[in-house]
Scaffold this motif. Structure first.
Motif, PDB file in Angstrom:
ATOM      1  N   THR A   1      -3.348   7.884   5.595  1.00  0.00           N
ATOM      2  CA  THR A   1      -3.075   8.317   4.357  1.00  0.00           C
ATOM      3  C   THR A   1      -3.520   9.858   4.288  1.00  0.00           C
ATOM      4  O   THR A   1      -4.708  10.002   4.389  1.00  0.00           O
ATOM      5  CB  THR A   1      -3.784   7.676   3.063  1.00  0.00           C
ATOM      6  OG1 THR A   1      -3.548   6.349   3.251  1.00  0.00           O
ATOM      7  CG2 THR A   1      -3.015   8.314   1.790  1.00  0.00           C
TER       8      THR A   1
ATOM      9  N   TYR B   1       0.974   4.267  -2.649  1.00  0.00           N
ATOM     10  CA  TYR B   1       0.713   5.552  -2.199  1.00  0.00           C
ATOM     11  C   TYR B   1       1.667   5.857  -1.212  1.00  0.00           C
ATOM     12  O   TYR B   1       1.551   5.931  -0.043  1.00  0.00           O
ATOM     13  CB  TYR B   1      -0.751   5.316  -1.767  1.00  0.00           C
ATOM     14  CG  TYR B   1      -1.822   4.737  -2.619  1.00  0.00           C
ATOM     15  CD1 TYR B   1      -2.139   5.358  -3.681  1.00  0.00           C
ATOM     16  CD2 TYR B   1      -2.174   3.414  -2.211  1.00  0.00           C
ATOM     17  CE1 TYR B   1      -2.967   4.655  -4.525  1.00  0.00           C
ATOM     18  CE2 TYR B   1      -3.005   2.677  -2.989  1.00  0.00           C
ATOM     19  CZ  TYR B   1      -3.532   3.320  -4.180  1.00  0.00           C
ATOM     20  OH  TYR B   1      -4.266   2.819  -5.024  1.00  0.00           O
TER      21      TYR B   1
ATOM     22  N   THR C   1      -4.724  -4.513  -0.102  1.00  0.00           N
ATOM     23  CA  THR C   1      -4.303  -2.968  -0.652  1.00  0.00           C
ATOM     24  C   THR C   1      -5.463  -2.391  -1.059  1.00  0.00           C
ATOM     25  O   THR C   1      -5.880  -1.328  -0.881  1.00  0.00           O
ATOM     26  CB  THR C   1      -3.148  -3.253  -1.452  1.00  0.00           C
ATOM     27  OG1 THR C   1      -2.001  -3.461  -0.872  1.00  0.00           O
ATOM     28  CG2 THR C   1      -2.842  -1.858  -2.113  1.00  0.00           C
TER      29      THR C   1
ATOM     30  N   TYR D   1       0.907  -1.090  -0.058  1.00  0.00           N
ATOM     31  CA  TYR D   1       0.012  -0.082  -0.055  1.00  0.00           C
ATOM     32  C   TYR D   1       0.812   1.325  -0.032  1.00  0.00           C
ATOM     33  O   TYR D   1       0.648   2.301  -0.918  1.00  0.00           O
ATOM     34  CB  TYR D   1      -0.966  -0.184   1.075  1.00  0.00           C
ATOM     35  CG  TYR D   1      -1.923   1.153   1.242  1.00  0.00           C
ATOM     36  CD1 TYR D   1      -3.002   0.990   0.786  1.00  0.00           C
ATOM     37  CD2 TYR D   1      -1.386   2.214   1.784  1.00  0.00           C
ATOM     38  CE1 TYR D   1      -4.225   2.115   0.866  1.00  0.00           C
ATOM     39  CE2 TYR D   1      -2.378   3.406   1.902  1.00  0.00           C
ATOM     40  CZ  TYR D   1      -3.719   3.246   1.348  1.00  0.00           C
ATOM     41  OH  TYR D   1      -4.619   4.528   1.183  1.00  0.00           O
TER      42      TYR D   1
ATOM     43  N   ARG E   1      -8.054   4.678  -7.256  1.00  0.00           N
ATOM     44  CA  ARG E   1      -8.047   3.386  -6.462  1.00  0.00           C
ATOM     45  C   ARG E   1      -7.005   2.461  -7.046  1.00  0.00           C
ATOM     46  O   ARG E   1      -6.395   2.345  -7.849  1.00  0.00           O
ATOM     47  CB  ARG E   1      -9.453   2.778  -7.098  1.00  0.00           C
ATOM     48  CG  ARG E   1     -10.625   3.822  -6.533  1.00  0.00           C
ATOM     49  CD  ARG E   1     -12.194   3.250  -6.963  1.00  0.00           C
ATOM     50  NE  ARG E   1     -13.075   4.061  -6.681  1.00  0.00           N
ATOM     51  CZ  ARG E   1     -13.901   4.090  -5.613  1.00  0.00           C
ATOM     52  NH1 ARG E   1     -13.536   3.329  -4.624  1.00  0.00           N
ATOM     53  NH2 ARG E   1     -14.669   5.118  -5.248  1.00  0.00           N
TER      54      ARG E   1
ATOM     55  N   ARG F   1      -7.580   0.646   0.403  1.00  0.00           N
ATOM     56  CA  ARG F   1      -7.670   1.911  -0.385  1.00  0.00           C
ATOM     57  C   ARG F   1      -9.117   2.457  -0.651  1.00  0.00           C
ATOM     58  O   ARG F   1      -9.331   3.570  -0.505  1.00  0.00           O
ATOM     59  CB  ARG F   1      -7.011   1.752  -1.976  1.00  0.00           C
ATOM     60  CG  ARG F   1      -6.739   2.887  -2.718  1.00  0.00           C
ATOM     61  CD  ARG F   1      -6.055   4.063  -1.787  1.00  0.00           C
ATOM     62  NE  ARG F   1      -5.829   5.332  -2.657  1.00  0.00           N
ATOM     63  CZ  ARG F   1      -5.256   6.574  -2.522  1.00  0.00           C
ATOM     64  NH1 ARG F   1      -4.665   6.473  -1.298  1.00  0.00           N
ATOM     65  NH2 ARG F   1      -5.156   7.589  -3.143  1.00  0.00           N
TER      66      ARG F   1
END
Length: 273
Positions: free
Chosen positions: A204, A183, A229, A179, A273, A233
């Motif tokens: 995040t 990101y 993941t 993840y 996504r 997300r």
């Protein structure tokens, strides 16, 4: 997923939950608690020499620690939090001045002090052990504590780092949490064992439709293969898109008064996504 929780990591407000207090195996996400405990218990330059059992645990996702060598706390934390080294976890526990068992007791005392009352550690690595468990809610508590800890926080946003013994050659290890690799403004920790399936806790920074940035924390336990993941997300993006319409469903414990740590920049890819 067996359980999940979403929170605003700045305020500690829980925004949405699913079985968030259910006791479940948490796999390597417990290493966040290991790191916070080591920051208090393990000297920066320990005298402990790595034993064969520490360097070669029963199941090894390992950072490459060598038997008979001494490692700084920073090197061990790098090996713990980036490639999720079980050898680094055992080495940190063994480096406690009062021994491995004292370190495990300190992990559980730390969890109670932080308010992570669904958590009980049996090993420093998170490998399957009778009586070990945590919850989605507690994983968010542990991540907030790691981010606030001045020793641990710098390791949460590193993509790679050196691991080597004192007065010896080092090698580079890399972050294994998919993840965060996808990101990179995120911070957190992943895990996997057969009983736990996939576990993940991340924060995040996300912009809401109103243009405000919020640090969205999501913890997921028991994700089937291929969905840890993407599912985490999806929950993160959903919470950001709907932030202004969500209502408080709970509250994480307050951080310690002396907590202080750095945080990542906002994620400009809201909706990806």
């Amino acid at each position: 997923m067996r359980a999940w929780a979403i929170a605003d990591m700045d305020t500690g407000v829980l925004l949405a939950v699913h079985h968030h207090r259910r006791w479940l195996p948490q796999a390597s996400t417990i290493k966040l608690l290991t790191a916070v405990t080591a920051a208090d218990r393990v000297p920066a330059m320990p005298q402990h020499r790595i034993t064969r059992a520490e360097a070669h645990p029963q199941f090894c996702t390992c950072a490459g620690l060598r038997v008979g060598r001494r490692y700084s706390r920073a090197a061990s934390l790098t090996g713990l939090l980036l490639p999720s080294g079980n050898d680094a976890a055992e080495a940190l526990a063994g480096s406690d001045p009062h021994g491995h068992a004292a370190f495990i007791r300190a992990m559980n005392a730390t969890a109670r002090r932080l308010g992570a009352t669904d958590t009980h550690a049996v090993t420093p690595s998170g490998l399957t052990a009778a009586g070990a468990h945590s919850s989605a809610r507690d994983l968010l508590v542990l991540l907030r504590a790691a981010q606030a800890n001045r020793v641990v926080a710098p390791f949460l946003h590193k993509a790679s780092g050196p691991v080597g013994p004192l007065h010896g050659p080092s090698h580079v290890v890399y972050r294994a949490t998919d993840y965060i690799n996808i990101y990179p403004t995120a911070e957190g920790k992943s895990g996997y064992t057969t009983p736990a399936l996939n576990t993940l806790v991340v924060e995040t920074p996300m912009y809401t439709p109103a243009g405000r940035m919020h640090r969205i924390g999501v913890a997921t336990l028991g994700s089937p293969s291929g969905y840890s993941t993407s599912g985490t997300r999806a929950l993160t993006v959903w919470a950001a898109h709907n932030y202004d319409r969500l209502r408080r469903v709970g509250q994480l414990p307050h951080l310690p008064r002396n907590a202080r740590g750095g945080h990542a920049s906002p994620d400009p890819t809201l909706g990806v996504r």
